[in-house]
Design a protein around this motif. Sequence first.
Motif, PDB file in Angstrom:
ATOM      1  N   UNK B  16     -53.667  19.650  22.405  1.00 43.61           N
ATOM      2  CA  UNK B  16     -54.415  20.537  23.297  1.00 43.61           C
ATOM      3  C   UNK B  16     -53.660  20.674  24.591  1.00 43.61           C
ATOM      4  N   UNK B  17     -53.693  21.868  25.136  1.00 39.56           N
ATOM      5  CA  UNK B  17     -53.037  22.024  26.428  1.00 39.56           C
ATOM      6  C   UNK B  17     -54.089  21.930  27.511  1.00 39.56           C
ATOM      7  N   UNK B  18     -53.609  21.612  28.706  1.00 37.89           N
ATOM      8  CA  UNK B  18     -54.507  21.480  29.845  1.00 37.89           C
ATOM      9  C   UNK B  18     -55.297  22.760  30.048  1.00 37.89           C
ATOM     10  N   UNK B  19     -54.582  23.894  29.949  1.00 41.51           N
ATOM     11  CA  UNK B  19     -55.228  25.143  30.364  1.00 41.51           C
ATOM     12  C   UNK B  19     -56.273  25.609  29.377  1.00 41.51           C
ATOM     13  N   UNK B  20     -56.072  25.333  28.075  1.00 41.45           N
ATOM     14  CA  UNK B  20     -57.110  25.744  27.132  1.00 41.45           C
ATOM     15  C   UNK B  20     -58.357  24.903  27.358  1.00 41.45           C
ATOM     16  N   UNK B  21     -58.179  23.621  27.643  1.00 44.08           N
ATOM     17  CA  UNK B  21     -59.316  22.755  27.943  1.00 44.08           C
ATOM     18  C   UNK B  21     -60.044  23.223  29.180  1.00 44.08           C
ATOM     19  N   UNK B  22     -59.249  23.574  30.182  1.00 44.49           N
ATOM     20  CA  UNK B  22     -59.831  24.013  31.442  1.00 44.49           C
ATOM     21  C   UNK B  22     -60.648  25.273  31.206  1.00 44.49           C
ATOM     22  N   UNK B  23     -60.115  26.169  30.412  1.00 44.97           N
ATOM     23  CA  UNK B  23     -60.810  27.418  30.152  1.00 44.97           C
ATOM     24  C   UNK B  23     -62.149  27.151  29.465  1.00 44.97           C
ATOM     25  N   UNK B  24     -62.135  26.283  28.454  1.00 47.65           N
ATOM     26  CA  UNK B  24     -63.371  25.975  27.740  1.00 47.65           C
ATOM     27  C   UNK B  24     -64.404  25.386  28.704  1.00 47.65           C
ATOM     28  N   UNK B  25     -63.951  24.439  29.542  1.00 47.11           N
ATOM     29  CA  UNK B  25     -64.885  23.798  30.471  1.00 47.11           C
ATOM     30  C   UNK B  25     -65.372  24.791  31.522  1.00 47.11           C
ATOM     31  N   UNK B  26     -64.477  25.676  31.922  1.00 51.67           N
ATOM     32  CA  UNK B  26     -64.842  26.662  32.941  1.00 51.67           C
ATOM     33  C   UNK B  26     -65.915  27.600  32.402  1.00 51.67           C
ATOM     34  N   UNK B  27     -65.760  27.966  31.143  1.00 42.46           N
ATOM     35  CA  UNK B  27     -66.744  28.858  30.536  1.00 42.46           C
ATOM     36  C   UNK B  27     -68.123  28.220  30.519  1.00 42.46           C
ATOM     37  N   UNK B  28     -68.144  26.893  30.404  1.00 41.91           N
ATOM     38  CA  UNK B  28     -69.423  26.203  30.303  1.00 41.91           C
ATOM     39  C   UNK B  28     -70.069  25.982  31.666  1.00 41.91           C
ATOM     40  N   UNK B  29     -69.295  26.173  32.727  1.00 49.74           N
ATOM     41  CA  UNK B  29     -69.806  25.898  34.070  1.00 49.74           C
ATOM     42  C   UNK B  29     -70.649  27.082  34.532  1.00 49.74           C
ATOM     43  N   UNK B  30     -71.956  26.854  34.697  1.00 48.82           N
ATOM     44  CA  UNK B  30     -72.845  27.975  34.956  1.00 48.82           C
ATOM     45  C   UNK B  30     -72.557  28.622  36.312  1.00 48.82           C
ATOM     46  N   UNK B  31     -72.436  27.802  37.332  1.00 46.34           N
ATOM     47  CA  UNK B  31     -72.169  28.339  38.666  1.00 46.34           C
ATOM     48  C   UNK B  31     -70.893  29.165  38.692  1.00 46.34           C
ATOM     49  N   UNK B  32     -69.869  28.647  38.013  1.00 49.27           N
ATOM     50  CA  UNK B  32     -68.585  29.341  38.017  1.00 49.27           C
ATOM     51  C   UNK B  32     -68.709  30.697  37.347  1.00 49.27           C
ATOM     52  N   UNK B  33     -69.433  30.731  36.212  1.00 48.07           N
ATOM     53  CA  UNK B  33     -69.572  32.009  35.519  1.00 48.07           C
ATOM     54  C   UNK B  33     -70.358  32.992  36.374  1.00 48.07           C
ATOM     55  N   UNK B  34     -71.381  32.486  37.065  1.00 51.15           N
ATOM     56  CA  UNK B  34     -72.140  33.343  37.974  1.00 51.15           C
ATOM     57  C   UNK B  34     -71.203  33.895  39.055  1.00 51.15           C
ATOM     58  N   UNK B  35     -70.372  33.011  39.603  1.00 54.54           N
ATOM     59  CA  UNK B  35     -69.412  33.436  40.618  1.00 54.54           C
ATOM     60  C   UNK B  35     -68.480  34.507  40.087  1.00 54.54           C
TER      61      UNK B  35
END
Lengths: 340, 305
Positions: B16-35
């Motif tokens: 796994x690469x760092x960035x794919x993990x980050x993307x998956x976690x970012x998608x799950x972050x509600x505040x971030x998606x709202x932003x």
Amino acid sequence: MSDAATPLPRAAEPLLRVEGLKMHFPIYKGVLRRRAGAVKAVDDITFSVAEGETLGLVGESGCGKSTAGRAILRLYEPTAGAIVLEGRDIAHLEGDALRTLRPKMQMIFQDPQASLNPRMTVGSIIAEPLDEHTRQSRAARRARVTELMDAVGLNRTFVNRYPHEFSGGQRQRIGIARALALNPKFIVCDEPIAALDVSIQAQVVNLLEDLQQQLGLTYLFISHDLSMVRHLATRVAVMYLGKLVEIAARETLYDRPAHPYTQALISAVPSPNPEIEAKRRRIVLKGDVPSPSNPPPGCAFSTRCPRVFDRCRIETPPLYDLGGGHRAACFLAEPAARAA
Amino acid sequence: MSDASVGAPQIDAPQRSLWSDVWVAFRRHRGAMLGVVIFTAIVLCVVFGPMVYGTDPQFIDVRARNAPPSLVHPMGTDNIGRDIFAQVLQGGRVSMLVGVVAMLISLVIGTLIGVLAGYFRRLDGPLMRMTDLFLALPLLPLLLVAIMLFRDTLRVLFGPEAGIFLLIVFLIGITSWMQTARIVRGDVLALKEREFVLAAKSIGTPSRRIILRHILPNVLSPIMVSATIGVAGAIITESALSFLGLGFPPDFPTWGRLLYDGKDFMTLTPARVLWPGLAISLTVLSINFVGDGLRDALDPRIRGR
């Protein structure tokens, strides 16, 4: 002294020879940041490590064991002395010359938590040395990482996990796998078990022993755990205040320590056998270790030595050869004094 | 080597690469998606809004001066009868661009200086004294002088709007990196003594890769925080410059300019300060959320919780 200890197999040239190694850290003081002195973390130590053996390096906290280990690996720029690895002095190598030597010597760190980058997966941590020193295909590198994980007893499915998801023992295995990645000859183990639970300590030590047998590794095993060193090391060196005070084969050192400091250290090790434990006489040292920036004149141990006499406070004892590779830096061990 | 060895079976999961993990976690972050949603909405509005909403921001509707919000003028009009909604849409283009670009410039400079000063002891003194020097400079007079000196040259070279844009972005960028540099330096100083950096050294990793692989990912959190603050700061600084008459031309709307123009009419038509102010706040807030989400996603210890 008749040498009862097993004679050590001596190659023509030991794998590592450290001669007069000094590591002083300057102290700057005042407005002008003038150099006001130096912390003599490692002060003139000399020893050698033969191929395939384990040299235990013991001493109390702050005596310079870790600094010595790091200076030998050239993580520091030594102040003076020679570090001869496979016949080549590496003490003052720079840049690429040093970089190409790195694969031969590796280090296992004390705190497995701190020695792993929390933002890298186990796979990429173990692969970092491979990235730096080999030009392998991605598949070959991954195969090597899996192989290393198997060798240190980590489940290969953990390759994508992060260090915080592991226990202390597992993290130390990751660190060991990283150290092994480039097939080093010489590994400095800097208190690799000090941060682990006792039950895990045994596992890691056994792993280190197995790896040594399989891969023919040479260890410099830095520890303050005397019983663990007795278990693992073939020879033991004792440090006090940046100086080497005694070095001998394991049995010699534990059975007939020549230096009062070594005697005190060994007397502090509890024995699991209650009969021996009941008879154990502890030599309790008084006072604190003097500051390495201002060591006492004469013998460094003279301030705390239970058998100190006048000469100790004036003259610095050299390492007297007691035969059979046993050397001790104490006037009491001086051949002339012993004959008298 | 040992028992398991040649021809090892395929590992079930690919590396796994760092960035794919980050993307998956970012998608799950509600505040971030709202932003992300809010920020994208604002960007879409200011980019395509002026085309969809046909009214010219410079058109003067003399009969509807200081008009309250109505169907014709959704946010009302100003004291000479220009449509506020059109001006907010138009002004957002410049304000957002200035905010983001100036933030990027200051971030790059601040991170670079902070990392170099923290990592290389020899550079620490000179670079940090330079940072102190910049911090000690009175910002506004400096900006004024610089704009006075270079405005005309740049205007000739790039045209009136692009010229002043480049000048303002550059000036804000190079006068706001100091906080980032200091924070980053502090973190790097602590990080470079950690054992994993020592381990990388013992492996023989060269300094630049130690910085890229071990230092930078671990100082991302403070960088993210100063980035989000930086956008807001840049938008505000730009409006202050416009207010002093040294930013964009007076008929060229930006959010900050609208705010300053509107403040004298606050009692008469509060909508004039309300809407640009709201636009600035929403932009900054959404960037804050995104930054927060990114920071969490980049930290494996928080990720996946």
